[in-house]
Scaffold this motif. Structure first.
Motif, PDB file in Angstrom:
ATOM      1  N   VAL A   1      42.026  41.258  24.180  1.00  0.00           N
ATOM      2  CA  VAL A   1      41.117  40.943  25.287  1.00  0.00           C
ATOM      3  C   VAL A   1      41.489  41.776  26.514  1.00  0.00           C
ATOM      4  O   VAL A   1      42.589  42.336  26.606  1.00  0.00           O
ATOM      5  N   ASP A   2      40.557  41.843  27.460  1.00  0.00           N
ATOM      6  CA  ASP A   2      40.839  42.438  28.768  1.00  0.00           C
ATOM      7  C   ASP A   2      41.848  41.535  29.472  1.00  0.00           C
ATOM      8  O   ASP A   2      41.599  40.331  29.618  1.00  0.00           O
ATOM      9  N   PRO A   3      42.991  42.070  29.903  1.00  0.00           N
ATOM     10  CA  PRO A   3      43.991  41.215  30.559  1.00  0.00           C
ATOM     11  C   PRO A   3      43.487  40.547  31.831  1.00  0.00           C
ATOM     12  O   PRO A   3      44.095  39.585  32.309  1.00  0.00           O
TER      13      PRO A   3
ATOM     14  N   MET B   1      43.089  45.732  24.807  1.00  0.00           N
ATOM     15  CA  MET B   1      44.530  45.602  24.940  1.00  0.00           C
ATOM     16  C   MET B   1      44.986  44.293  24.281  1.00  0.00           C
ATOM     17  O   MET B   1      44.286  43.296  24.340  1.00  0.00           O
ATOM     18  N   THR B   2      46.146  44.343  23.647  1.00  0.00           N
ATOM     19  CA  THR B   2      46.654  43.132  22.997  1.00  0.00           C
ATOM     20  C   THR B   2      47.564  42.369  23.957  1.00  0.00           C
ATOM     21  O   THR B   2      48.471  42.938  24.551  1.00  0.00           O
ATOM     22  N   VAL B   3      47.266  41.102  24.109  1.00  0.00           N
ATOM     23  CA  VAL B   3      48.088  40.227  24.938  1.00  0.00           C
ATOM     24  C   VAL B   3      48.729  39.195  24.018  1.00  0.00           C
ATOM     25  O   VAL B   3      48.028  38.507  23.270  1.00  0.00           O
ATOM     26  N   ARG B   4      50.058  39.128  24.057  1.00  0.00           N
ATOM     27  CA  ARG B   4      50.777  38.153  23.220  1.00  0.00           C
ATOM     28  C   ARG B   4      51.125  36.934  24.054  1.00  0.00           C
ATOM     29  O   ARG B   4      51.752  37.051  25.114  1.00  0.00           O
ATOM     30  N   ILE B   5      50.715  35.790  23.566  1.00  0.00           N
ATOM     31  CA  ILE B   5      50.983  34.524  24.273  1.00  0.00           C
ATOM     32  C   ILE B   5      51.374  33.473  23.239  1.00  0.00           C
ATOM     33  O   ILE B   5      50.819  33.440  22.130  1.00  0.00           O
ATOM     34  N   ARG B   6      52.324  32.637  23.599  1.00  0.00           N
ATOM     35  CA  ARG B   6      52.656  31.489  22.745  1.00  0.00           C
ATOM     36  C   ARG B   6      51.767  30.342  23.193  1.00  0.00           C
ATOM     37  O   ARG B   6      51.902  29.841  24.312  1.00  0.00           O
ATOM     38  N   ILE B   7      50.838  29.953  22.344  1.00  0.00           N
ATOM     39  CA  ILE B   7      49.872  28.926  22.720  1.00  0.00           C
ATOM     40  C   ILE B   7      50.073  27.696  21.846  1.00  0.00           C
ATOM     41  O   ILE B   7      49.970  27.776  20.615  1.00  0.00           O
ATOM     42  N   ASN B   8      50.397  26.592  22.498  1.00  0.00           N
ATOM     43  CA  ASN B   8      50.662  25.332  21.780  1.00  0.00           C
ATOM     44  C   ASN B   8      51.670  25.546  20.653  1.00  0.00           C
ATOM     45  O   ASN B   8      51.524  25.033  19.544  1.00  0.00           O
TER      46      ASN B   8
ATOM     47  N   VAL C   1      44.381  36.340  31.931  1.00  0.00           N
ATOM     48  CA  VAL C   1      45.107  36.108  30.682  1.00  0.00           C
ATOM     49  C   VAL C   1      46.359  36.983  30.625  1.00  0.00           C
ATOM     50  O   VAL C   1      47.380  36.588  30.056  1.00  0.00           O
ATOM     51  N   GLY C   2      46.324  38.142  31.284  1.00  0.00           N
ATOM     52  CA  GLY C   2      47.484  39.024  31.307  1.00  0.00           C
ATOM     53  C   GLY C   2      48.688  38.393  31.976  1.00  0.00           C
ATOM     54  O   GLY C   2      49.833  38.725  31.657  1.00  0.00           O
TER      55      GLY C   2
END
Ligand code: FES
Ligand code: FES
Length: 160
Positions: free
Chosen positions: A16-18, A1-8, A63-64
């Motif tokens: 990744v697995d949520p 599954m795709t997890v979208r995160i704004r990182i730095n 992470v989800g």
């Protein structure tokens, strides 16, 4: 599954697995290894990062839960290590082994963004969950005060 995160400040898509701990994604998928693994049970604070500006223990944060949110790690706290806390940490030579220090600084950064001039009690309370096996607590407190412009007894604290 795709997890979208704004990182730095950068939008990332993680496949990744949520349920994967955010710490694993940061360290093993994104190679952001400044954030440390200490206990894996939300007991030591070594893995502290900001999630939408709030401190979280990334070892127990799936992470989800960060999907669509902003994560800041020690690598993203400032563009070039010039956050007032980072400068104070260097000035006062805070770290010993260094393992806990990213978590200490991230916790302190969240405190100062919430309370720019914290009292001793507020510093104590805020940092209470961040353990340091090397016992650098006196210098940590002094550096937070210096970064906040509360020099106070920094000279005395430095010698501890
Ligand atoms: S590694 Fe997360 S709190 Fe210790
Ligand atoms: S500096 Fe070694 S654990 Fe804190």
């Amino acid at each position: 599954m795709t997890v979208r995160i704004r990182i730095n400040g950068v939008e990332r898509e993680l496949d990744v697995d949520p349920e994967m701990p955010l710490l694993w994604a940061l360290r093993d998928v994104l190679a952001l290894t400044g954030t440390k693994y200490g206990c894996g049970q939300a007991l030591c604070g070594a893995c502290t990062v900001h999630l939408d500006g709030q401190v979280v223990r990334s070892c127990v944060t799936p992470v989800g839960r960060a999907a669509g949110k902003a994560v800041t790690t020690i690598e993203g706290l400032s563009p070039d290590g010039n956050h007032p806390l980072q400068k104070a940490w260097v000035n006062l030579g805070v770290p010993q082994c260094g393992f806990c220090q990213a978590g200490q600084i991230m916790t302190a950064a969240a405190l100062l963004s919430r309370i720019p001039k914290p009292t001793d009690a507020q510093i104590e309370q805020s940092l209470a969950g961040n353990l340091c096996r090397c016992g650098t607590y006196g210098r940590i407190r002094a550096a937070i005060k210096q970064a906040a412009g509360l020099e106070g007894d920094a000279g005395e604290e430095k010698s501890r």
